[in-house]
Design a protein around this motif. Structure first.
Motif, short mmCIF file in Angstrom:
data_model
loop_
_atom_site.label_atom_id
_atom_site.label_comp_id
_atom_site.label_asym_id
_atom_site.label_seq_id
_atom_site.Cartn_x
_atom_site.Cartn_y
_atom_site.Cartn_z
N GLY A 27 0.78 -1.22 0.00
CA GLY A 27 0.00 0.00 0.00
C GLY A 27 0.81 1.27 0.00
N GLU A 28 2.13 1.15 -0.09
CA GLU A 28 3.01 2.31 -0.03
C GLU A 28 3.34 2.82 -1.43
N VAL A 29 3.53 4.14 -1.54
CA VAL A 29 3.97 4.76 -2.78
C VAL A 29 5.37 5.32 -2.58
N VAL A 30 6.32 4.77 -3.32
CA VAL A 30 7.71 5.22 -3.26
C VAL A 30 8.02 5.93 -4.57
N VAL A 31 8.50 7.16 -4.48
CA VAL A 31 8.81 7.96 -5.66
C VAL A 31 10.31 8.14 -5.78
#
Length: 252
Positions: A27-31
Motif C-alpha cells: 500500500g506504499e507509494v515510493v517515488v
C-alpha cells in the motif's frame, strides 16, 4: 511487499547501479527522483525482471527470492514480472490493435483469463478512466494523455501486486499531464503499491509515502516528502531540487 538489497548493474564499463537497497511496504507509494542517467529507470526494470542485475537480492511478496550473484532462470524472471506491471514513458501500445484488444492481451494470452471475463473487467477499467467510448479505436486515434491512460488500464488489468511507473508524463504535452497524474493519485489513495519515477515534484509531494533521490547510481537521500522538499539533508539533493524548482536561477 518488496525487498531489494545490494542491487548492482553495469553496462560495459558504465556502472549504472551501485548497491541499491529498497523496501516497499504493501500500500506504499515510493517515488524516485533524480537527474537523467542516475539509474532510476534501471531500478524499475530490475524490479520488473526486464533487466537482470549483476548482483544483489530481490524478493517480491508471493514469489521466490532472487539472488543475482548466481544465475537467475528465465522462469524466475517471468515469475517476478508476472506479479508486477509497468507503465512506460512512451505508452508502448500495440498500434495494430484496438484499445480493448490492447488491454485484454495480457490477461487472456499470459494469465489465461477467459476472454469474456477479461473484456468485462477491461470495460470497467476503461470506464473508470473515462475511455470506455474509445474501446474500439486504435492508439493513433487517441491523444497522448489518452494513450497513457490506456497504458495504465492495461497494467491494472493484470491485477499486479506492484505497479511501476517510468516517468509516465514525460512524453505528454503539459496540458495533458494533469489527467494522467490524477489517475495515478487516485490509485495511490486506493492503496495500490507503487514505485514511481517522475520529475513531477508536485505529484511526489501529494502522493508519496517516501521519496528517494538518486544520483550516480546510488540513493543519495531518502525521506518523507515534507523532509525532502523543505529541508533536504544532502547538498547534492538541495542542488537538484533548486535547479528543478528554480530553472531560471542564475549562479552568482
Amino acid at each position: 511487499m518488496l525487498q531489494a538489497n545490494g542491487l548492482r548493474k553495469s553496462f560495459g564499463d558504465l556502472e549504472v547501479l551501485r548497491s541499491i537497497d529498497l523496501t516497499v511496504r504493501k500500500g506504499e507509494v515510493v517515488v524516485l527522483i533524480g537527474p537523467s542517467g542516475s539509474g532510476k529507470t534501471t531500478v524499475l526494470r530490475s524490479l520488473n525482471g526486464l533487466e537482470t542485475p549483476d548482483g544483489g537480492r530481490l524478493e517480491l511478496l508471493g514469489g521466490p527470492a532472487l539472488d543475482f550473484t548466481g544465475k537467475v532462470s528465465k522462469s524466475e524472471r517471468f515469475a517476478l514480472r508476472n506479479r508486477s506491471a509497468m507503465v512506460f514513458q512512451q505508452h508502448n501500445l500495440f498500434p495494430h490493435r484496438t484499445v480493448l484488444q490492447n488491454v485484454i492481451e495480457g490477461p487472456v494470452q499470459v494469465q489465461k483469463v477467459p476472454k469474456a471475463q477479461a473484456v468485462a473487467e477491461a470495460e470497467a477499467l476503461l470506464e473508470r478512466v473515462g475511455l470506455l467510448e474509445k474501446r474500439d479505436v486504435y492508439p493513433f486515434q487517441l491523444s497522448g494523455g489518452q494513450q497513457q491512460r490506456v497504458g495504465i488500464v492495461r497494467a491494472l488489468a493484470l491485477k499486479p501486486s506492484l505497479l511501476l511507473f517510468d516517468e509516465p508524463t514525460s512524453a505528454l504535452d503539459p496540458e495533458l499531464v494533469g489527467d494522467v497524474l490524477t489517475v495515478i493519485k487516485e490509485l495511490a489513495d486506493e492503496g495500490w503499491t507503487m514505485v514511481v519515477v517522475t520529475h513531477e515534484l508536485s505529484f511526489a509531494r501529494a502522493a508519496a509515502d517516501e521519496v528517494l533521490f538518486m544520483d550516480g547510481g546510488v540513493i543519495v537521500e531518502r525521506s518523507d516528502p515534507r523532509q525532502m522538499f523543505t529541508n533536504p539533508r544532502h547538498e547534492r539533493t538541495r542542488q537538484f531540487l533548486d535547479r528543478i524548482l528554480n530553472p531560471l536561477h542564475e549562479d552568482d
